[in-house]
Design a protein around this motif. Structure first.
Motif, PDB file in Angstrom:
ATOM      1  N   ILE A 419      74.794  35.074  45.615  1.00  0.00           N
ATOM      2  CA  ILE A 419      75.904  35.993  45.366  1.00  0.00           C
ATOM      3  C   ILE A 419      77.074  35.600  46.263  1.00  0.00           C
ATOM      4  N   ASN A 420      78.193  35.271  45.639  1.00  0.00           N
ATOM      5  CA  ASN A 420      79.369  34.871  46.399  1.00  0.00           C
ATOM      6  C   ASN A 420      80.097  36.092  46.957  1.00  0.00           C
ATOM      7  N   PRO A 421      80.500  36.035  48.217  1.00  0.00           N
ATOM      8  CA  PRO A 421      81.216  37.169  48.803  1.00  0.00           C
ATOM      9  C   PRO A 421      82.632  37.271  48.262  1.00  0.00           C
ATOM     10  N   VAL A 429      81.910  41.609  57.262  1.00  0.00           N
ATOM     11  CA  VAL A 429      81.108  40.796  58.180  1.00  0.00           C
ATOM     12  C   VAL A 429      81.948  40.315  59.363  1.00  0.00           C
ATOM     13  N   LEU A 430      83.242  40.075  59.151  1.00  0.00           N
ATOM     14  CA  LEU A 430      84.119  39.722  60.274  1.00  0.00           C
ATOM     15  C   LEU A 430      84.239  40.883  61.253  1.00  0.00           C
ATOM     16  N   LYS A 447      86.923  30.507  58.683  1.00  0.00           N
ATOM     17  CA  LYS A 447      87.245  29.174  58.185  1.00  0.00           C
ATOM     18  C   LYS A 447      86.735  28.978  56.757  1.00  0.00           C
ATOM     19  N   SER A 448      85.570  29.582  56.458  1.00  0.00           N
ATOM     20  CA  SER A 448      84.947  29.378  55.148  1.00  0.00           C
ATOM     21  C   SER A 448      85.655  30.140  54.033  1.00  0.00           C
ATOM     22  N   LEU A 455      89.491  31.829  49.010  1.00  0.00           N
ATOM     23  CA  LEU A 455      90.148  33.113  49.258  1.00  0.00           C
ATOM     24  C   LEU A 455      91.144  32.991  50.408  1.00  0.00           C
ATOM     25  N   GLU A 456      92.376  33.381  50.149  1.00  0.00           N
ATOM     26  CA  GLU A 456      93.382  33.389  51.208  1.00  0.00           C
ATOM     27  C   GLU A 456      93.173  34.634  52.080  1.00  0.00           C
TER      28      GLU A 456
END
Length: 575
Positions: A419-421, A429-430, A447-448, A455-456
């Motif tokens: 599942i892509n965030p 999560v940050l 960075k990811s 995603l910007e």
């Protein structure tokens, strides 16, 4: 009489007509079989057939399948490009839309049409990033769409969604032949951004200066504005002239009647709302109206009244639906109201709504905000078809309750199952990494965002990372990050403020002075920045410098706003 069967092979026109018909009727399974037939006879990638297939698959959200067909087409005209761009846009895939537009315009040199520009602008609005929208706007002007009504309406909506109301209004003002959509979009934009007085003023301007009759969307937005302002008198004028009157044909419009019920309840005219319920006879519509009344009370913080209405609703024979619980559950998002939340949860189970994902999400949120992380975990584990929102909410719940490591572990578990965030997941999560001091993990995640997920980062993501670095004492790195993002932008105030507060905590006078200078320029009337710098000087033993800052503060006549608090009242039983 003997009949004969003519074995004529269908040509590309035939396939195009049949596939389009399947798309219009929602017969996707049949359309897929026609696709297979087209493949067998070598017409899958024909311009007409391929475009019809792309359009059909995009319409039902099968964007990957549409892409395979589109990529296989040797010849693509603007209609084919529009079909693919529109599919990405409907799916909210703004990054893919912009890449596709660049490929179409600057690599293949295909001239966009009105439909192209509307799809691309709409995608920029969904992304919430005005930078991309601004570039597309400039390009639209360059290629001659500056006065196109449909493109301009899309630009107005895009800037509103991105929070750039001034830009939206400038475009709106430049539209010489505004239609009802133009007015509705701008009025709705003001309401959405909490500028209800401006919305009503614009509505009255439309009535006074044009021949445009209010449409249902316009009236809905105007009633919401009246509700927000507590202006039931003006809402009643709208009701009498536009809704009760048979001239406009809205007297039996359930949506508008529900909006009136909400408006009167929000203005504390509950009895008027109850009287209006008599107009609604369909049970489903009646439940929606009751939910609107309850929602109005919830938004006013009237816990007792919201719960009383839920009881009255049942006394009158209305069964609460899952929306009723979605409306009520946020009321209990406080530690002192956990018992009431658990009581509501019991009713959710009794009525069979726990299996609804949206209700489960609301329960996860409620338990987390009440400090019961175990309750959130139980609900999360019980969701059979978890989507990205489910995972994001559970990660956020861990973050709220100081479980940073658990939040990060759950994020990696989500990735492992494919599942892509999304932006919300990464923000959650940050935040968790920041609160738990997981600096390296936070750096890698940030960075990811762009490298792995396209995603910007927006301002909230930057704020989380700046906070993460500041908590870890990495003020120089935080300064460089803010400097790279800010570039003198007014929107960077929050980032500089986080850094200034950290400079005081860590006693970093050098960076603190530089950050304070930036903030004095960006918000010269904010006394808090002066006081923070003065405290940094005091902590560093430089009393004279602190006194100079305080003298400057007094000369400017600035004062710091006092804080305030509120106390919860006792709550009755529910449902």
């Amino acid at each position: 009489m003997v009949g004969c069967i003519c074995e004529c092979m269908p040509d590309n026109q035939t396939f195009n007509i049949v596939i389009t018909a399947c798309s219009d009727l929602g017969e996707i399974e049949l359309g897929s079989r026609v696709h297979a037939f087209a493949r067998d006879v070598g017409l899958e990638f024909d311009l007409l057939v391929g475009t019809a297939l792309v359009s059909m698959y995009c319409k039902v959200g099968l964007v990957e399948t549409a892409c395979k067909v589109f990529d296989g087409m040797g010849v693509k005209d603007v209609v084919a490009w529009n079909a693919m761009i529109s599919g990405f846009s409907r799916g909210g895939l703004a990054h893919e839309v912009l890449n596709m537009f660049k490929m179409m315009r600057f690599v293949q040199r295909v001239l966009p049409t009105e439909e192209t520009m509307v799809s691309v602008v709409s995608a920029c609005g969904v992304s919430g990033l005005p930078e991309g929208g601004g570039i597309i706007h400039a390009h639209a002007v360059k290629i001659g769409f500056e006065t196109n009504l449909f493109v301009c309406n899309s630009l107005v909506e895009m800037y509103i969604k991105c929070g750039c109301l001034n830009s939206a209004f400038k475009i709106f003002n430049r539209i010489s032949a505004k239609n009802d959509v133009s007015w509705s979009t701008m009025i709705g934009g003001y309401v959405r951004r909490g500028l209800s007085s401006d919305a009503l003023q614009l509505f009255h301007e439309m009535i006074a200066t044009t021949n445009i009759q209010p449409t249902r969307p316009i009236l809905l937005n105007v009633l919401l504005a009246c509700a927000d302002l507590g202006d039931w008198q003006q809402g009643k004028q709208i009701e009498d002239y536009y809704i009760k009157s048979s001239i406009h044909g809205f007297e039996s419009d359930a949506c508008l009647n529900t909006a009136l019920i909400y408006m009167y309840a929000k203005c504390e005219k509950t009895q008027t709302s109850l009287n209006l319920l008599e107009r609604i006879h369909e049970e489903g519509e009646c439940v929606i109206a009751w939910n609107a009344m309850i929602k109005a009370c919830v938004e006013r913080g009237q816990v007792d009244r919201a719960l009383s209405l839920s009881l009255e609703m049942q006394r009158r024979g209305m069964r609460p639906d899952h929306i009723t619980f979605l409306t009520l559950l946020p009321l209990f998002s406080s530690t002192s109201l956990l018992t009431k939340g658990m009581e509501a949860h019991a009713h959710v189970i009794k009525r069979g709504f726990e299996s609804k994902r949206s209700v489960a999400h609301s329960l996860i949120d409620m338990y987390a905000k009440c400090g019961s992380i175990d309750g959130s975990i139980r609900i999360f584990n019980g969701i059979l078809d978890k989507d990205v929102e489910s995972w994001s909410l559970m990660i956020k719940s861990y973050a709220w309750n100081g479980c940073g490591r658990e939040a990060a572990d759950l994020f990696f578990q989500m990735k492992e199952i494919g599942i892509n965030p999304n932006r919300i997941t990464l923000l959650a999560v940050l935040t968790a990494c920041s609160h738990a001091g997981l600096v390296e993990e936070g750096r890698e995640l940030f960075k990811s965002m762009k490298e792995d997920y396209g995603l910007e980062p927006d301002m909230e993501h930057y704020a989380c990372v700046v906070d993460l670095l500041c908590r870890g004492g990495l003020l120089s790195e935080a300064y460089e990050l803010v400097e790279s993002r800010a570039k003198g932008a007014r929107s960077s105030v929050v980032l500089w403020s986080i850094l200034l507060s950290a400079c005081r905590v860590h006693g970093d006078l050098g960076i603190g002075e530089e950050v304070a200078r930036r903030l004095f320029h960006l918000e010269p009337e904010n006394a808090a920045n002066f006081l923070t710098l003065a405290n940094i000087y005091i902590d560093a033993g430089r009393r004279d410098d602190a006194n100079e800052v305080l003298r400057l503060l007094r000369e400017k006549g600035l004062t710091r706003n006092p804080g305030c608090s509120w106390v919860e009242q006792s709550i009755p039983s529910i449902l």
